[in-house]
Design an enzyme around this catalytic site. Structure first.
Site, PDB file in Angstrom:
ATOM      1  N   ARG A 151       0.847  -1.197   0.000  1.00 43.58           N
ATOM      2  CA  ARG A 151       0.000   0.000   0.000  1.00 43.58           C
ATOM      3  C   ARG A 151       0.878   1.241   0.000  1.00 43.58           C
ATOM      4  NH1 ARG A 151      -4.515   0.829   4.594  1.00 43.58           N
ATOM      5  NH2 ARG A 151      -2.682   0.919   5.936  1.00 43.58           N
ATOM      6  N   THR A 174      -1.214   7.556  -1.378  1.00 39.32           N
ATOM      7  CA  THR A 174      -2.420   7.416  -2.221  1.00 39.32           C
ATOM      8  C   THR A 174      -3.347   6.321  -1.683  1.00 39.32           C
ATOM      9  OG1 THR A 174      -1.423   5.719  -3.608  1.00 39.32           O
ATOM     10  CG2 THR A 174      -1.052   8.014  -4.263  1.00 39.32           C
ATOM     11  N   ASP A 181      -2.343  -3.756  12.917  1.00 32.21           N
ATOM     12  CA  ASP A 181      -1.746  -4.252  11.676  1.00 32.21           C
ATOM     13  C   ASP A 181      -1.661  -5.781  11.737  1.00 32.21           C
ATOM     14  OD1 ASP A 181       0.492  -3.098   9.346  1.00 32.21           O
ATOM     15  OD2 ASP A 181       0.431  -5.223   9.872  1.00 32.21           O
ATOM     16  N   ASP A 215       1.874  -7.333  11.167  1.00 34.92           N
ATOM     17  CA  ASP A 215       2.777  -7.151  12.314  1.00 34.92           C
ATOM     18  C   ASP A 215       2.383  -8.053  13.469  1.00 34.92           C
ATOM     19  OD1 ASP A 215       4.437  -5.329  11.147  1.00 34.92           O
ATOM     20  OD2 ASP A 215       3.482  -3.563  12.016  1.00 34.92           O
TER      21      ASP A 215
HETATM   22  N1  URA Z   1      -4.461  -3.643   7.318  1.00 29.77           N
HETATM   23  C1  URA Z   1      -4.292  -4.043   8.589  1.00 29.77           C
HETATM   24  O1  URA Z   1      -3.437  -4.879   8.871  1.00 29.77           O
HETATM   25  N2  URA Z   1      -5.064  -3.492   9.552  1.00 29.77           N
HETATM   26  C2  URA Z   1      -6.017  -2.588   9.288  1.00 29.77           C
HETATM   27  O2  URA Z   1      -6.712  -2.152  10.214  1.00 29.77           O
HETATM   28  C3  URA Z   1      -6.196  -2.181   7.948  1.00 29.77           C
HETATM   29  C4  URA Z   1      -5.400  -2.729   6.977  1.00 29.77           C
END
Ligand code: URA
Length: 212
Positions: free
Chosen positions: A105, A109, A201, A204
């Site tokens: 990502r 953008t 995340d 993570d």
């Molecule tokens: N990706 C993630 O890992 N967590 C989110 O909240 C949004 C996208």
């Protein structure tokens, strides 16, 4: 809710999801819970697999018994968090092929750019199940499914752990033919495109890479 979206509201799934969301859940706990919930999500996503019959003998008598008879399956992980759903899906269907798509990502953008694509070539003849735990903006999911359609896939499903309403809308508008299975549709996205309340995340938390 969009027609093609299933929320798996089974109490065990909802309980395990709560345990995963907690800030204090360790990497090991998170990974184990994702694997467990992944089994339920896969069970739901594959509930309409066609069956045929084979002749077998039980210790008691012969019988005509049901076996999977439809298209072969491919599971396609959207890197890297999608890999957390591969294990449970392969537990359910060990003979499935595996594809991986890397989409990063762009933090400005919020659009996905492709950096890796390795997917079995015979997608047209298979049921292709795309795996990504977080359906946030929906941009990566839309792109991943489009990439797979572009190489011929016609029969797809999308499996995620959590979705934002915005992601559901973006995805179902772009791919109304692709059923979505999720454990929850949360409240919204925040300004950083994280799902709220979400779980942070997913990559993570799954791999223990926070701050890396
Ligand atoms: N990706 C993630 O890992 N967590 C989110 O909240 C949004 C996208």
């Amino acid at each position: 809710m969009a027609q093609n979206v299933t929320v798996v509201d089974h109490p065990l799934v909802q309980h395990k999801l709560t345990l995963m969301r907690r800030r204090e859940a360790s990497t090991a706990e998170f990974r184990k819970l994702l694997r467990e919930i992944g089994l339920f999500l896969g069970y739901e996503a594959l509930r309409d697999l066609p069956l045929g019959k084979i002749d077998i003998e039980t210790p008691v008598c012969p019988m005509e018994a049901p076996v999977l008879a439809g298209k072969k399956l491919t599971f396609i992980s959207v890197l890297r968090a999608g890999d957390g759903l591969l294990g449970p899906m392969l537990d359910l269907v060990p003979s499935a092929r595996v594809g991986q798509i890397g989409l990063a990502r762009d933090e400005e953008t919020l659009q996905p750019t492709k950096y890796f694509f390795k997917v079995p070539v015979d997608t047209a003849d298979r049921l292709n199940v795309v795996l990504d735990p977080m359906l946030a903006t929906g941009h990566s999911a839309v792109r991943a499914v489009q990439e797979i359609k572009d190489i011929g896939a016609k029969d797809l499903r999308f499996v995620c752990l959590l979705a934002a309403p915005e992601g559901i809308k973006t995805f179902t508008d772009a791919h109304p033919d692709v059923p979505v299975v999720t454990a929850s549709i949360d409240e919204r996205l925040n300004e950083k495109a994280y799902i709220v309340p979400g779980l942070g995340d997913a990559g993570d938390r799954l791999f223990g890479t926070k701050g890396a």
